[in-house]
Design an enzyme around this catalytic site. Structure first.
Site, PDB file in Angstrom:
ATOM      1  N   CYS A 178      34.344  38.372  35.007  1.00 18.99           N
ATOM      2  CA  CYS A 178      34.081  37.440  33.896  1.00 18.99           C
ATOM      3  C   CYS A 178      34.397  36.000  34.298  1.00 18.99           C
ATOM      4  O   CYS A 178      33.928  35.072  33.645  1.00 18.99           O
ATOM      5  CB  CYS A 178      34.896  37.851  32.675  1.00 18.99           C
ATOM      6  SG  CYS A 178      36.665  37.916  32.994  1.00 18.99           S
ATOM      7  N   ARG A 217      26.354  33.887  29.524  1.00 22.39           N
ATOM      8  CA  ARG A 217      27.159  33.507  28.361  1.00 22.39           C
ATOM      9  C   ARG A 217      26.359  32.560  27.473  1.00 22.39           C
ATOM     10  O   ARG A 217      26.393  32.662  26.243  1.00 22.39           O
ATOM     11  CB  ARG A 217      28.475  32.838  28.800  1.00 22.39           C
ATOM     12  CG  ARG A 217      29.449  33.722  29.557  1.00 22.39           C
ATOM     13  CD  ARG A 217      30.031  34.821  28.687  1.00 22.39           C
ATOM     14  NE  ARG A 217      30.689  34.313  27.504  1.00 22.39           N
ATOM     15  CZ  ARG A 217      31.945  33.863  27.450  1.00 22.39           C
ATOM     16  NH1 ARG A 217      32.709  33.913  28.522  1.00 22.39           N
ATOM     17  NH2 ARG A 217      32.472  33.421  26.322  1.00 22.39           N
ATOM     18  N   ARG A 223      39.538  30.250  20.078  1.00 20.65           N
ATOM     19  CA  ARG A 223      40.235  30.890  21.213  1.00 20.65           C
ATOM     20  C   ARG A 223      41.725  30.784  20.929  1.00 20.65           C
ATOM     21  O   ARG A 223      42.251  29.671  20.819  1.00 20.65           O
ATOM     22  CB  ARG A 223      39.857  30.215  22.530  1.00 20.65           C
ATOM     23  CG  ARG A 223      40.680  30.710  23.693  1.00 20.65           C
ATOM     24  CD  ARG A 223      40.125  30.318  25.032  1.00 20.65           C
ATOM     25  NE  ARG A 223      38.976  31.120  25.391  1.00 20.65           N
ATOM     26  CZ  ARG A 223      38.527  31.284  26.636  1.00 20.65           C
ATOM     27  NH1 ARG A 223      39.125  30.681  27.650  1.00 20.65           N
ATOM     28  NH2 ARG A 223      37.467  32.039  26.884  1.00 20.65           N
ATOM     29  N   ASP A 239      38.839  41.676  36.522  1.00 18.58           N
ATOM     30  CA  ASP A 239      39.289  40.438  35.875  1.00 18.58           C
ATOM     31  C   ASP A 239      40.649  40.090  36.477  1.00 18.58           C
ATOM     32  O   ASP A 239      41.245  40.914  37.197  1.00 18.58           O
ATOM     33  CB  ASP A 239      39.386  40.662  34.352  1.00 18.58           C
ATOM     34  CG  ASP A 239      39.807  39.407  33.582  1.00 18.58           C
ATOM     35  OD1 ASP A 239      39.655  38.283  34.129  1.00 18.58           O
ATOM     36  OD2 ASP A 239      40.290  39.543  32.435  1.00 18.58           O
ATOM     37  N   GLN A 269      32.170  37.774  25.712  1.00 21.92           N
ATOM     38  CA  GLN A 269      32.053  38.126  27.125  1.00 21.92           C
ATOM     39  C   GLN A 269      31.380  39.493  27.266  1.00 21.92           C
ATOM     40  O   GLN A 269      30.493  39.683  28.117  1.00 21.92           O
ATOM     41  CB  GLN A 269      33.452  38.155  27.761  1.00 21.92           C
ATOM     42  CG  GLN A 269      33.452  38.490  29.235  1.00 21.92           C
ATOM     43  CD  GLN A 269      32.858  37.385  30.078  1.00 21.92           C
ATOM     44  OE1 GLN A 269      33.261  36.243  29.986  1.00 21.92           O
ATOM     45  NE2 GLN A 269      31.874  37.711  30.909  1.00 21.92           N
ATOM     46  N   HIS A 295      37.740  39.983  23.880  1.00 18.62           N
ATOM     47  CA  HIS A 295      36.832  38.931  24.363  1.00 18.62           C
ATOM     48  C   HIS A 295      35.396  39.405  24.099  1.00 18.62           C
ATOM     49  O   HIS A 295      34.633  39.710  25.023  1.00 18.62           O
ATOM     50  CB  HIS A 295      37.081  38.672  25.850  1.00 18.62           C
ATOM     51  CG  HIS A 295      36.574  37.345  26.341  1.00 18.62           C
ATOM     52  ND1 HIS A 295      35.943  36.423  25.520  1.00 18.62           N
ATOM     53  CD2 HIS A 295      36.606  36.776  27.572  1.00 18.62           C
ATOM     54  CE1 HIS A 295      35.613  35.365  26.235  1.00 18.62           C
ATOM     55  NE2 HIS A 295      36.001  35.546  27.475  1.00 18.62           N
TER      56      HIS A 295
HETATM   57  N1   CP Z   1      34.957  34.117  31.090  1.00 15.67           N
HETATM   58  C1   CP Z   1      35.507  33.162  30.318  1.00 15.67           C
HETATM   59  O1   CP Z   1      35.725  33.345  29.129  1.00 15.67           O
HETATM   60  O2   CP Z   1      35.776  32.012  30.983  1.00 15.67           O
HETATM   61  P1   CP Z   1      36.542  30.765  30.380  1.00 15.67           P
HETATM   62  O3   CP Z   1      37.988  31.123  30.217  1.00 15.67           O
HETATM   63  O4   CP Z   1      36.335  29.686  31.413  1.00 15.67           O
HETATM   64  O5   CP Z   1      35.931  30.394  29.066  1.00 15.67           O
HETATM   65  N1  NVA Z   2      41.826  38.121  30.809  1.00 19.42           N
HETATM   66  C1  NVA Z   2      41.582  36.722  31.055  1.00 19.42           C
HETATM   67  C2  NVA Z   2      40.159  36.392  30.755  1.00 19.42           C
HETATM   68  C3  NVA Z   2      39.764  34.973  30.994  1.00 19.42           C
HETATM   69  C4  NVA Z   2      38.334  34.720  30.645  1.00 19.42           C
HETATM   70  C5  NVA Z   2      42.528  35.889  30.212  1.00 19.42           C
HETATM   71  O1  NVA Z   2      42.742  36.222  29.039  1.00 19.42           O
HETATM   72  O2  NVA Z   2      43.061  34.896  30.714  1.00 19.42           O
END
Ligand code: CP
Ligand code: NVA
Length: 306
Positions: free
Chosen positions: A265, A293, A101, A225, A131, A128
């Protein structure tokens, strides 16, 4: 040859279909006692916070029989200037796969070029993909079909929206994005997805507009989101004012079909992009999505990791 999962584009339409069906199979408990990754070690390098991605991967890796090593990037020598390529070469000697990440997507790309095992994108600023697979699984579970479904995403054209555009094009879903002008999904991603649709003579459509009430008409799925993604905190106040008319609330839902499903999400900023009433309403599948997930990540790991 190793396979990475850096964007949805790394998978073909039929591979996505396979992953969705396999995720549903795994959710049913089939193969629960099998450990296809027994004896392997899988790392997770996270530069940003996570609840769902981190825990679902950790649990999934455990259930598949492998060891998981969570590495907050600030604990690694990366934090003291060791290069991404050297880190990737070293970790190749220990690990079969890495879930990453990051902020910049180029960090994952660079890591993947130098890592011998599979690299899985657990979210970058631009994508993502894990997701999106769980989302397609959730839609398929609920509606029994993907091709021809109208998915409406209301809000920021961010990483989640980009991956949904790619996943929709590959799965034959019609996607409409309603966002304030200037917050559309990445133009190159949209263009590539449109080219794919036309090359494959698919009937799916990508529509981008600015009126959420127009978008929601005849929708099967309504998705949102956060308005302020991780790393965008300095723009928070500007974004919140630009997005205030893009909230999933009961007024917007009153323009939608009764059997619409609502997706998020998570994490949700209740009172911003979605109201409590809609989040806690009977049409909302956000917590099934979160559960999915786990199942879809197990399917992804089982498919990729050799
Ligand atoms: N939806 C998602 O990726 O959540 P987190 O940021 O908690 O991993
Ligand atoms: N768009 C959001 C998604 C979190 C799962 C972010 O990047 O923070």
């Amino acid at each position: 040859m190793k396979r990475d999962f850096l964007t949805v584009w790394d998978l073909s339409g039929s591979e996505i279909e396979y992953l969705i069906k396999r995720s549903i199979e795994l959710k049913s408990g089939v193969d629960a006692n099998k450990c296809p990754l027994l004896g392997k070690s899988i790392g997770m390098i996270f530069q940003k916070s996570s609840t769902r991605t981190r825990i679902s991967f950790e649990v999934g890796i455990y259930q598949l029989g492998a060891q998981v090593i969570y590495l907050n990037s600030s604990d690694l020598q990366l934090n003291r200037g060791e290069s991404i390529s050297d880190t990737a070469k070293v970790l190749s000697r220990y690990l079969s796969a890495i879930v990453m990440r990051t902020y910049q997507h180029s960090t994952i790309d660079e890591f993947a070029q130098h890592f011998s095992g599979s690299v899985i994108n657990g979210l970058s600023d631009n994508h993502h993909p894990c997701q999106a697979i769980a989302d397609l699984m959730t839609i398929y579970e609920s509606k029994g079909i993907l091709r021809g479904i109208k998915l409406v995403y209301i809000g920021d054209g961010n990483n989640v929206a980009n991956s949904l555009v790619e996943a929709s094009a590959k799965a034959g879903v019609n996607i409409t994005i309603a966002c304030p002008p200037g917050f559309e999904p990445d133009n190159d991603i949209v263009q590539r997805a449109r080219n794919y649709i036309s090359y494959n003579k698919s009937s799916s459509e990508i529509v981008i507009l600015h009126n959420p009430f127009e978008a929601v008409k005849d929708a099967d799925v309504l998705y949102t989101d956060v308005w302020v993604s991780m790393g965008q905190e300095k723009d928070a106040e500007v974004k919140k004012s630009r997005f205030k008319d893009y909230q999933l609330n009961s007024q917007l839902l009153s323009y939608a079909n009764k059997d619409i499903i609502v997706m998020h999400c998570l994490p949700a900023h209740r009172g911003e992009e979605i109201t409590d009433e809609v989040m806690d309403g009977q049409n909302c599948l956000a917590f099934d999505q979160a559960e999915n997930r786990l199942h879809s990540e197990k399917a992804i790991l089982e498919f990729l990791v050799k």
